[in-house]
Write an enzyme that holds these catalytic residues in place. Structure first.
Site, short mmCIF file in Angstrom:
data_model
loop_
_atom_site.label_atom_id
_atom_site.label_comp_id
_atom_site.label_asym_id
_atom_site.label_seq_id
_atom_site.Cartn_x
_atom_site.Cartn_y
_atom_site.Cartn_z
N ASN A 80 0.91 -1.11 -0.01
CA ASN A 80 0.10 0.04 0.05
C ASN A 80 0.84 1.19 0.01
OD1 ASN A 80 -1.75 1.94 0.56
ND2 ASN A 80 -2.67 1.10 2.22
N ARG B 176 -2.52 -2.21 -3.64
CA ARG B 176 -3.75 -1.52 -3.32
C ARG B 176 -3.65 -0.26 -4.21
NH1 ARG B 176 -5.66 2.37 1.72
NH2 ARG B 176 -7.98 2.49 0.84
N HIS C 21 -12.95 2.55 -0.81
CA HIS C 21 -13.05 1.75 0.46
C HIS C 21 -13.99 0.27 -0.11
CE1 HIS C 21 -13.19 4.79 3.93
NE2 HIS C 21 -11.98 4.38 3.74
N ARG D 56 -12.07 15.42 7.00
CA ARG D 56 -12.88 15.75 5.85
C ARG D 56 -14.24 16.07 6.26
NH1 ARG D 56 -11.25 10.39 2.88
NH2 ARG D 56 -9.22 10.45 3.20
N GLU E 298 -8.27 -5.52 4.52
CA GLU E 298 -8.17 -5.22 3.02
C GLU E 298 -6.96 -5.99 2.63
OE1 GLU E 298 -9.30 -0.52 2.57
OE2 GLU E 298 -8.71 -0.90 4.54
#
Ligand code: ADP
Length: 401
Positions: A7, A91, A180, A241, A385
Site C-alpha cells: 500500500n 492497493r 473503500h 474531511r 483489506e
C-alpha cells in the site's frame, strides 16, 4: 503461494507478506518518511519480533529495495530468495470507469492508470511509483492492481450520476466512483458467512468508520450506492474531511476567504471534519475523552458524526427496499461501543436492536451485537483489506496460468 501486499502512499509504504496456505502473515511493516529526514523501515516477523532500520530512503524505489532486502535477509527475513515471492498485490485507489475488478498489471494497464492520475492526484501517483519500482527491481514477479473503486462498479447510473450538465460527465468523468470498496466487500461477505445467510439474497449496509469513513448499500452481493463520491471527501463526517456540504457554501467560503481551488481542497480535506468542529483533534478517542470532561464542541462533533451515519443508514434501507444486516468496521466501528450505540439509537423502527450487554466493551472482534430477536442483525467485523488483496492477487495470477 506467497504474496506481497503493498500500500504505497505519498511518503510511506505499508507491506504485508502472506502465505496463503492458512492465510497467515509471514512478515509485515512500514517504510515511513520517504524523501524526508529520518526515514526508516519498521519490520515485524511472524514471531512478533520487531526491528528498525534507519537510512536515507530517498524515493519509493529505495523503500521497496529495503523491503525486499529485509524479507530475504538471513537474520530478519522469512524467505531465502526473492523467487519465493509468487506475486505482488498493490492497493490502487482509483480504477476509473475502466476497471470493474482486479487486474494483472501490464504496460497497457500502467498507461491506463497514468490517465487516472487526474482523478486521484494524491493517491494514484504513489501507487504507480510502487508498480514502477517492482517492475524495475524484480521484473519477473507478476503484479496485480486491486482497486478501491472496483466493487462500486455495480452502482446503477441513476445512483452514480450528479445532476449537473451531462456533457461534464462525458467530458471529465464527473460521477460517483466510491472508495473503500475492498473493505466494504470483505466485511459484507464475511458478515454473511458468519451469519450463515446467502449474500446473493441479503440486504447489507456496511459502515467503514476510520479516519476516512464511508457507508455502502450492498443488495444481493452488489454495491448499489456508497457515500464517497467523485472524491473521498463526500458523505460521512471524517477525521479531517467535511463529508456532505452544500456546494453553495463552498463557493461562498472561497469568495469570502479569497482562496482558490487548492486551498479550498485543503480546507475541506484536511482542516474540516471532526478536527474542524472540535478544533482539538481528528482522533475519535481524544474527542471522546474531551467530551467526557464536558467539552461542548467535542460533544457536538460526536452528535454530528453519529447523526450523519444514521441518515445514511435510513436512506440506504430505503434505496434497497429493506435491510437485513448492518456491519460496523474500521478503527471506530470496530472499537467504539459508544459510536455503535449512538448510531443505532432510535433505529428500532427499522428493526435494529443492539444488545448492550454484548456491545459494551467489545473491541476489534468479530461479533453479532444485536439482540436475539432483532430483525436486522448488527455485527462487528474487523476489516482486512490486505488479506482480500492477497486473495485477489492469487486468483488473478492463478487464472493467468
Ligand atoms: P484509517 O482510515 O487511517 O485506516 P483507522 O481505521 O485506523 O483509520 O481508524 C482510526 C480511528 O479509529 C481514529 O479516530 C481512532 O480514534 C479510532 N480508534 C482506534 N482504536 C480505537 C479504540 N480502541 N477505541 C475507540 N476508537 C478507536
Amino acid at each position: 503461494m506467497k504474496i506481497l501486499v503493498l500500500n504505497c502512499g505519498s511518503s510511506s509504504i505499508k507491506y504485508q507478506f502472506y502465505s496463503l496456505k492458512g492465510n497467515h502473515i509471514l512478515a509485515k511493516g512500514i517504510v515511513e518518511k520517504i524523501g524526508m529526514k529520518g526515514s526508516f523501515l519498521k519490520h515485524e516477523k511472524e514471531s512478533g519480533q520487531k526491528v528498525l532500520f534507519e537510512g536515507e530512503i530517498l524515493d519509493h524505489k529505495i523503500g521497496i529495495e529495503y523491503i525486499l532486502g529485509v524479507l530475504s535477509s538471513a537474520k530478519h527475513g522469512c524467505i531465502t530468495s526473492l523467487e519465493e515471492i509468487n506475486a505482488v498485490g498493490h492497493r490502487v485507489v482509483h480504477g476509473g470507469e475502466e476497471f470493474s475488478e482486479s487486474v494483472l498489471i501490464t504496460d497497457e494497464v500502467i498507461t491506463t492508470l497514468e490517465k487516472f492520475i487526474e482523478l486521484a492526484p494524491l493517491h494514484n501517483p504513489p501507487n504507480l511509483k510502487g508498480i514502477y519500482a517492482l517492475k524495475a527491481l524484480v521484473p519477473d514477479i507478476p503484479q496485480v492492481a486491486v482497486f478501491d473503486t472496483a466493487f462500486h462498479h455495480t452502482i446503477p447510473q441513476h445512483a452514480f450520476m450528479y445532476a449537473i450538465p451531462f456533457a461534464l460527465y462525458k467530458k471529465y468523468g464527473i460521477r460517483r466512483y466510491g472508495f473503500h470498496g475492498t473493505s466494504h466487500k470483505y466485511v459484507s461477505d464475511r458478515a454473511c458467512e458468519l451469519l450463515g445467510v446467502d449474500p446473493l439474497a441479503t440486504k447489507v449496509i456496511t459502515c467503514h468508520l476510520g479516519n476516512g469513513a464511508s457507508a455502502c448499500a450492498i443488495k444481493n452481493g452488489k454495491s448499489i450506492d456508497t457515500s464517497m463520491g467523485f472524491t473521498p471527501v463526500e458523505g460521512l463526517i471524517m477525521g479531517t474531511r467535511s463529508g456532505d456540504i452544500d456546494m453553495g457554501a463552498v463557493a461562498y467560503i472561497m469568495d469570502k476567504e479569497k482562496i482558490g481551488t487548492k486551498s479550498a481542497s485543503t480546507l475541506f480535506n484536511k482542516h474540516s471534519g471532526l478536527l474542524g468542529i472540535t478544533g482539538i483533534s481528528s482522533d475519535s478517542r481524544e474527542i471522546r475523552a474531551a467530551a467526557d470532561k464536558g467539552d461542548e464542541r467535542c460533544l457536538l462533533a460526536i452528535k454530528m458524526f453519529d447523526y450523519r451515519i444514521k441518515k445514511y443508514i435510513g436512506s440506504y434501507a430505503a434505496a434497497m427496499g429493506g435491510l437485513d444486516v448492518l456491519v460496523f468496521t474500521g478503527g471506530i466501528g470496530e472499537n467504539s461501543d459508544v459510536t455503535r450505540s449512538g448510531v443505532c439509537e432510535e433505529l428500532e423502527f427499522l428493526g435494529i436492536e443492539i444488545d448492550q450487554k454484548i456491545n459494551i466493551g467489545l473491541k476489534g472482534e468479530e461479533c453479532v451485537i444485536s439482540k436475539a430477536g432483532s430483525r436486522v442483525k448488527v455485527i462487528v467485523v474487523p476489516t482486512n483489506e490486505e488479506l482480500m488483496i492477497a486473495i485477489d492477487t492469487q486468483n488473478i495470477v492463478y487464472k493467468k496460468d
